[in-house]
Design an enzyme around this catalytic site. Structure first.
Site, PDB file in Angstrom:
ATOM      1  N   GLU A   1       0.837  -1.210   0.000  1.00 41.39           N
ATOM      2  CA  GLU A   1       0.000   0.000   0.000  1.00 41.39           C
ATOM      3  C   GLU A   1       0.866   1.253   0.000  1.00 41.39           C
ATOM      4  OE1 GLU A   1      -2.760   1.458  -0.218  1.00 41.39           O
ATOM      5  OE2 GLU A   1      -4.393   0.027   0.038  1.00 41.39           O
TER       6      GLU A   1
ATOM      7  N   ARG B   1      -8.140   1.243  12.911  1.00 38.71           N
ATOM      8  CA  ARG B   1      -6.754   1.590  12.582  1.00 38.71           C
ATOM      9  C   ARG B   1      -6.752   2.644  11.491  1.00 38.71           C
ATOM     10  NH1 ARG B   1      -5.113  -0.185   7.576  1.00 38.71           N
ATOM     11  NH2 ARG B   1      -5.973  -2.103   6.712  1.00 38.71           N
TER      12      ARG B   1
ATOM     13  N   ASN C   1      -5.778   3.959   7.867  1.00 40.34           N
ATOM     14  CA  ASN C   1      -5.588   3.311   6.573  1.00 40.34           C
ATOM     15  C   ASN C   1      -4.800   4.274   5.683  1.00 40.34           C
ATOM     16  OD1 ASN C   1      -5.902   0.974   4.956  1.00 40.34           O
ATOM     17  ND2 ASN C   1      -7.556   1.945   3.827  1.00 40.34           N
TER      18      ASN C   1
ATOM     19  N   GLU D   1     -10.167  -5.250   9.511  1.00 44.71           N
ATOM     20  CA  GLU D   1     -10.809  -6.236   8.633  1.00 44.71           C
ATOM     21  C   GLU D   1     -11.171  -7.519   9.366  1.00 44.71           C
ATOM     22  OE1 GLU D   1      -7.530  -4.274   6.025  1.00 44.71           O
ATOM     23  OE2 GLU D   1      -7.856  -4.704   8.131  1.00 44.71           O
TER      24      GLU D   1
ATOM     25  N   ASN E   1      -9.974   5.491   2.240  1.00 48.96           N
ATOM     26  CA  ASN E   1      -9.009   4.959   1.291  1.00 48.96           C
ATOM     27  C   ASN E   1      -8.441   6.031   0.377  1.00 48.96           C
ATOM     28  OD1 ASN E   1      -7.508   2.691   0.432  1.00 48.96           O
ATOM     29  ND2 ASN E   1      -9.306   1.388   0.691  1.00 48.96           N
TER      30      ASN E   1
ATOM     31  N   ASP F   1      -9.956   1.220  -4.180  1.00 49.31           N
ATOM     32  CA  ASP F   1      -8.964   1.231  -3.101  1.00 49.31           C
ATOM     33  C   ASP F   1      -8.163   2.530  -3.174  1.00 49.31           C
ATOM     34  OD1 ASP F   1      -7.013   0.514  -1.188  1.00 49.31           O
ATOM     35  OD2 ASP F   1      -7.070  -1.594  -1.750  1.00 49.31           O
TER      36      ASP F   1
END
Length: 310
Positions: free
Chosen positions: A18, A110, A112, A130, A164, A217
């Site tokens: 990521e 959390r 991201n 998740e 995201n 995403d």
């Protein structure tokens, strides 16, 4: 139509790659493996990826260089923004200090995705872990900007499913944002303080109201204002016209879980794409989790910026 080429770069296969960030000065792409608990630097000149971990931080949500100190980076750890020291080559980076924390009592959340605007301001959002259930069940996330002068987080948007992809146009007056659970990309106006208003849906990925086989995403933007949306479960980065919402190109990757994208290279004309090797059900076959470079798109990106903590 641009004919593009996808190349796998020498890099470890990430559990959940990521956060790609191109650093112009160092001609390097920084990115992270969220559940691999590692940070990475792909060196363009060497065509080599350096990898590091930080003791005590098994989950790392993002990595962003810090303005004014070429060894300092901020990373996302749980619901904290954490400052670390790394030379970009060693296999260990070290904790320096906690910059700030959000949602101290929400242990199932959390950080991201996160990025920095042209003024050096940090923006990032949270999501429920998740492992705690279907991402579409709960909207416990919040989207923030960080006011470094006052040392506090400012809430921009609440009731987020999965905070995201985010990016700004080159002028910095328009902001694009993805809550993966909304299955769309939204545009906002940005004021002088960095606050956002005037929500507009650019593209909705639902088909006849039905959920697509992927979620949007990470995201980046080119100098013409076209958006590049990575699709987790879709094997594709969609190039989207930010004015009309029309899909202009489908960039196909050799793995399903495409997580994010950033323009880099000496001319800012290479699209770097991160991917994930493991969903929570089953590991994906290689090259899932690899870092890819997409060339031949015929466009240039916009510069990315270090965070200003002063």
């Amino acid at each position: 139509m641009a004919s593009y080429k996808v190349e796998q770069l020498p890099s470890p296969l990430s559990v959940l790659g990521e956060g790609p960030h191109w650093d112009v000065e160092r001609q390097s792409l920084y990115y992270n493996d969220i559940y691999g608990g590692s940070i990475h630097r792909y060196d363009y000149a060497e065509n080599k990826t350096y990898n590091a971990t930080i003791d005590g931080f098994p989950v790392i949500s993002f990595i962003i260089p810090v303005k004014g100190n070429d060894r300092h980076f901020i990373i996302g750890t749980d619901r904290k923004v954490t400052l670390v020291d790394w030379d970009g080559r060693s296999e260990k980076a070290t904790f320096v200090r906690t910059v700030g924390e959000v949602e101290p009592t929400m242990e199932d959340n959390r950080f991201n995705d996160a990025k920095v605007d042209s003024k050096g301001r940090f923006y990032g959002g949270t999501m429920r872990l998740e492992a705690k259930g279907d991402i579409f069940e709960m909207r416990l996330g919040t989207f923030y900007r960080y006011d470094a002068k006052q040392g506090k987080f400012v809430t921009l948007k609440e009731k987020i499913g999965v905070s995201n992809g985010l990016c700004w146009n080159e002028a910095g007056n328009l902001f694009y944002y993805i809550d993966s659970c909304d299955l769309d990309v939204k545009e906002y106006q940005v004021d002088a303080n960095g606050d956002i208003s005037g929500e507009r849906v650019v593209i909705d990925f639902r088909v006849n109201g039905e959920r697509p086989p992927f979620v949007p995403d990470g995201m980046t933007i080119d100098a013409n204002g076209s958006l590049y949306v990575a699709t987790f479960g879709g094997s594709t980065v969609y190039k989207v016209n930010s004015k009309t919402g029309k899909v202009e190109l489908e960039i196909k990757l050799p793995c399903e879980q495409v997580t994010s994208a950033a323009f880099g290279g000496p001319n800012l004309d290479i699209l770097y794409v991160t991917t994930a090797a493991k969903e929570f059900k089953s590991p994906q076959p290689a090259p899932a989790g690899a870092l890819f470079a997409v060339t031949g798109l015929g466009v240039k990106g916009t510069p990315m910026y270090p965070v200003d903590l002063s």
